[in-house]
Each structure stands twice: as C-alpha cells, then as structure tokens.
Write a protein that holds these residues in place. Structure first.
Motif, PDB file in Angstrom:
ATOM      1  N   ASP A  20       0.925  -1.212  -0.039  1.00 11.41           N
ATOM      2  CA  ASP A  20       0.153  -0.171   0.149  1.00 11.41           C
ATOM      3  C   ASP A  20       0.795   1.208  -0.017  1.00 11.41           C
ATOM      4  O   ASP A  20       0.326   2.344   0.136  1.00 11.41           O
ATOM      5  N   ILE A  21       2.036   1.043  -0.272  1.00  9.99           N
ATOM      6  CA  ILE A  21       2.894   2.196  -0.050  1.00  9.99           C
ATOM      7  C   ILE A  21       2.576   3.509  -1.288  1.00  9.99           C
ATOM      8  O   ILE A  21       2.074   2.994  -2.431  1.00  9.99           O
ATOM      9  N   LYS A  22       2.707   4.724  -0.665  1.00  5.25           N
ATOM     10  CA  LYS A  22       2.448   5.748  -1.566  1.00  5.25           C
ATOM     11  C   LYS A  22       3.509   6.717  -2.024  1.00  5.25           C
ATOM     12  O   LYS A  22       3.643   7.235  -3.064  1.00  5.25           O
ATOM     13  N   LYS A  23       4.435   6.660  -0.810  1.00  5.70           N
ATOM     14  CA  LYS A  23       5.714   7.543  -1.325  1.00  5.70           C
ATOM     15  C   LYS A  23       6.914   7.025  -0.722  1.00  5.70           C
ATOM     16  O   LYS A  23       6.919   6.240   0.298  1.00  5.70           O
ATOM     17  N   ILE A  24       7.928   7.287  -1.404  1.00  3.08           N
ATOM     18  CA  ILE A  24       9.323   6.740  -0.966  1.00  3.08           C
ATOM     19  C   ILE A  24      10.346   7.994  -1.272  1.00  3.08           C
ATOM     20  O   ILE A  24       9.953   8.955  -1.790  1.00  3.08           O
ATOM     21  N   LEU A  25      11.495   7.696  -0.384  1.00  2.00           N
ATOM     22  CA  LEU A  25      12.506   8.805  -0.550  1.00  2.00           C
ATOM     23  C   LEU A  25      13.646   8.013  -1.028  1.00  2.00           C
ATOM     24  O   LEU A  25      14.072   6.866  -0.326  1.00  2.00           O
ATOM     25  N   ASP A  26      14.205   8.286  -1.791  1.00  2.00           N
ATOM     26  CA  ASP A  26      15.557   7.717  -2.648  1.00  2.00           C
ATOM     27  C   ASP A  26      16.583   8.835  -2.245  1.00  2.00           C
ATOM     28  O   ASP A  26      16.777   9.713  -2.989  1.00  2.00           O
ATOM     29  N   LEU A  27      17.640   8.100  -1.464  1.00  2.00           N
ATOM     30  CA  LEU A  27      18.913   9.025  -0.925  1.00  2.00           C
ATOM     31  C   LEU A  27      20.036   8.434  -1.858  1.00  2.00           C
ATOM     32  O   LEU A  27      20.477   7.287  -1.982  1.00  2.00           O
ATOM     33  N   GLY A  28      20.337   9.404  -2.442  1.00  2.00           N
ATOM     34  CA  GLY A  28      21.817   9.004  -3.498  1.00  2.00           C
ATOM     35  C   GLY A  28      21.195   8.051  -4.883  1.00  2.00           C
ATOM     36  O   GLY A  28      21.868   7.090  -5.150  1.00  2.00           O
ATOM     37  N   ILE A  42      13.594  12.379  -4.472  1.00  2.00           N
ATOM     38  CA  ILE A  42      15.042  11.928  -4.776  1.00  2.00           C
ATOM     39  C   ILE A  42      15.748  12.934  -4.597  1.00  2.00           C
ATOM     40  O   ILE A  42      15.762  14.199  -4.874  1.00  2.00           O
ATOM     41  N   ILE A  43      16.953  12.519  -3.825  1.00  2.00           N
ATOM     42  CA  ILE A  43      18.157  13.380  -3.549  1.00  2.00           C
ATOM     43  C   ILE A  43      19.431  12.888  -4.041  1.00  2.00           C
ATOM     44  O   ILE A  43      19.658  11.590  -4.017  1.00  2.00           O
ATOM     45  N   ASP A  44      20.391  13.554  -4.747  1.00  2.00           N
ATOM     46  CA  ASP A  44      21.538  13.248  -5.270  1.00  2.00           C
ATOM     47  C   ASP A  44      22.318  14.606  -5.486  1.00  2.00           C
ATOM     48  O   ASP A  44      21.795  15.486  -5.623  1.00  2.00           O
ATOM     49  N   ILE A  45      23.679  13.996  -5.089  1.00  2.00           N
ATOM     50  CA  ILE A  45      24.654  15.178  -5.233  1.00  2.00           C
ATOM     51  C   ILE A  45      25.036  15.572  -6.586  1.00  2.00           C
ATOM     52  O   ILE A  45      25.365  16.725  -6.660  1.00  2.00           O
ATOM     53  N   SER A  46      24.505  14.890  -7.667  1.00  2.00           N
ATOM     54  CA  SER A  46      25.064  15.153  -9.121  1.00  2.00           C
ATOM     55  C   SER A  46      23.752  15.577  -9.938  1.00  2.00           C
ATOM     56  O   SER A  46      23.079  14.526  -9.877  1.00  2.00           O
ATOM     57  N   MET A  47      23.899  16.773 -10.232  1.00  2.00           N
ATOM     58  CA  MET A  47      22.911  17.202 -11.123  1.00  2.00           C
ATOM     59  C   MET A  47      22.849  16.526 -12.421  1.00  2.00           C
ATOM     60  O   MET A  47      21.810  16.247 -13.000  1.00  2.00           O
ATOM     61  N   LYS A  54       6.833  10.236 -14.474  1.00  2.00           N
ATOM     62  CA  LYS A  54       6.440   9.711 -13.060  1.00  2.00           C
ATOM     63  C   LYS A  54       6.300  11.094 -12.082  1.00  2.00           C
ATOM     64  O   LYS A  54       6.873  12.203 -12.411  1.00  2.00           O
ATOM     65  N   ASN A  55       5.868  10.850 -10.992  1.00  2.00           N
ATOM     66  CA  ASN A  55       5.725  11.763  -9.864  1.00  2.00           C
ATOM     67  C   ASN A  55       7.135  11.909  -9.195  1.00  2.00           C
ATOM     68  O   ASN A  55       7.266  10.989  -8.187  1.00  2.00           O
ATOM     69  N   LEU A  56       8.165  12.759  -9.589  1.00  2.00           N
ATOM     70  CA  LEU A  56       9.329  12.821  -8.875  1.00  2.00           C
ATOM     71  C   LEU A  56       9.506  14.328  -8.356  1.00  2.00           C
ATOM     72  O   LEU A  56       9.229  15.257  -9.051  1.00  2.00           O
ATOM     73  N   ASN A  57       9.784  14.195  -7.253  1.00  2.00           N
ATOM     74  CA  ASN A  57      10.306  15.454  -6.522  1.00  2.00           C
ATOM     75  C   ASN A  57      11.928  15.370  -6.301  1.00  2.00           C
ATOM     76  O   ASN A  57      12.315  14.595  -5.674  1.00  2.00           O
ATOM     77  N   ILE A  58      12.700  16.045  -7.118  1.00  2.00           N
ATOM     78  CA  ILE A  58      14.060  15.994  -7.304  1.00  2.00           C
ATOM     79  C   ILE A  58      14.847  17.098  -6.699  1.00  2.00           C
ATOM     80  O   ILE A  58      14.619  18.313  -6.830  1.00  2.00           O
ATOM     81  N   ILE A  59      15.657  16.586  -5.823  1.00  2.00           N
ATOM     82  CA  ILE A  59      16.605  17.713  -5.259  1.00  2.00           C
ATOM     83  C   ILE A  59      18.138  17.481  -5.418  1.00  2.00           C
ATOM     84  O   ILE A  59      18.317  16.126  -4.974  1.00  2.00           O
ATOM     85  N   CYS A  60      18.487  18.429  -5.824  1.00  2.00           N
ATOM     86  CA  CYS A  60      20.400  18.324  -5.748  1.00  2.00           C
ATOM     87  C   CYS A  60      20.691  18.764  -4.566  1.00  2.00           C
ATOM     88  O   CYS A  60      20.761  20.033  -4.514  1.00  2.00           O
ATOM     89  N   GLY A  61      21.382  17.989  -3.992  1.00  2.00           N
ATOM     90  CA  GLY A  61      21.823  18.250  -2.947  1.00  2.00           C
ATOM     91  C   GLY A  61      22.860  17.030  -1.957  1.00  2.00           C
ATOM     92  O   GLY A  61      22.823  15.627  -2.464  1.00  2.00           O
ATOM     93  N   ASP A  62      23.523  17.225  -0.952  1.00  2.00           N
ATOM     94  CA  ASP A  62      23.908  16.255  -0.442  1.00  2.00           C
ATOM     95  C   ASP A  62      23.285  16.112   1.133  1.00  2.00           C
ATOM     96  O   ASP A  62      22.507  16.691   1.570  1.00  2.00           O
TER      97      ASP A  62
END
Length: 98
Positions: free
Chosen positions: A43-51, A72-77, A90-98
């Motif tokens: 039943d998952i609706k959201k996840i956080l993917d680090l790196g 999604i968080i990753d250090i590399s744009m 896809k429904n993505l919230n993308i963050i460039c950061g560490d």
C-alpha cells in the motif's frame, strides 16, 4: 579533507562517470536493486531515494508501483538529468544536494 571538499570530490566524480559507464557497471547489480521493490509495503504511496544516481533501482519499483511518488536526492545534477530522462512521466520531487 573537510566535508565541503569531500562533497565536491564526490560530485565531480559522479558528474564524470555518468557519461562513461555508470549505468553499465550498476546494471550488474540489478538483481539486488530489483529486490528493493519486493520489500516495500503493497500500500506504499511515497518513498525517499537518497543517492538515487540515474534511478536504476526505480525501474522495478515503478513496475510494481507505477503511481508512486518519489522524492529523490542526489549530489550530482548530471545523474539527476539522466534520471529525469528515464522517468519523464513519473511523480518525482528531485533535489540536488547532499
């Protein structure tokens, strides 16, 4: 090396390898990446993917959960640009950061 120097070094490394062989090397680990989707609650609706890199681990996850919202968080744009190309609808919230 301080934290800022380490982060810049990591970013520079991943910016460089994304165009060379990142996906081909990581494709060798797809069996492990595919197992991630099997561990998620049905039943998952959201996840956080680090790196997240180029998002290879999301391939099997989106097969099972096509409407999943992923932050999604990753250090590399450059890695994130490849991920965006891979999952344009896809429904993505993308963050460039560490």
């Amino acid at each position: 090396m301080n934290l800022d120097e380490r982060n810049k070094s990591n970013k520079d490394f991943f910016d460089m390898v994304v165009d060379i062989d990142y996906d081909s090397r990581h494709m060798q680990m797809m069996a492990g990446k595919e197992m991630i989707g099997n561990l998620l609650d049905k039943d998952i609706k959201k996840i956080l993917d680090l790196g997240a890199g180029t998002g290879l681990e999301l391939l099997s996850i989106f097969e099972k959960y096509p409407n999943l919202e992923v932050t999604i968080i990753d250090i590399s744009m450059k890695m994130l640009e490849e991920l965006k190309k891979r999952f344009p609808n896809k429904n993505l919230n993308i963050i460039c950061g560490d």
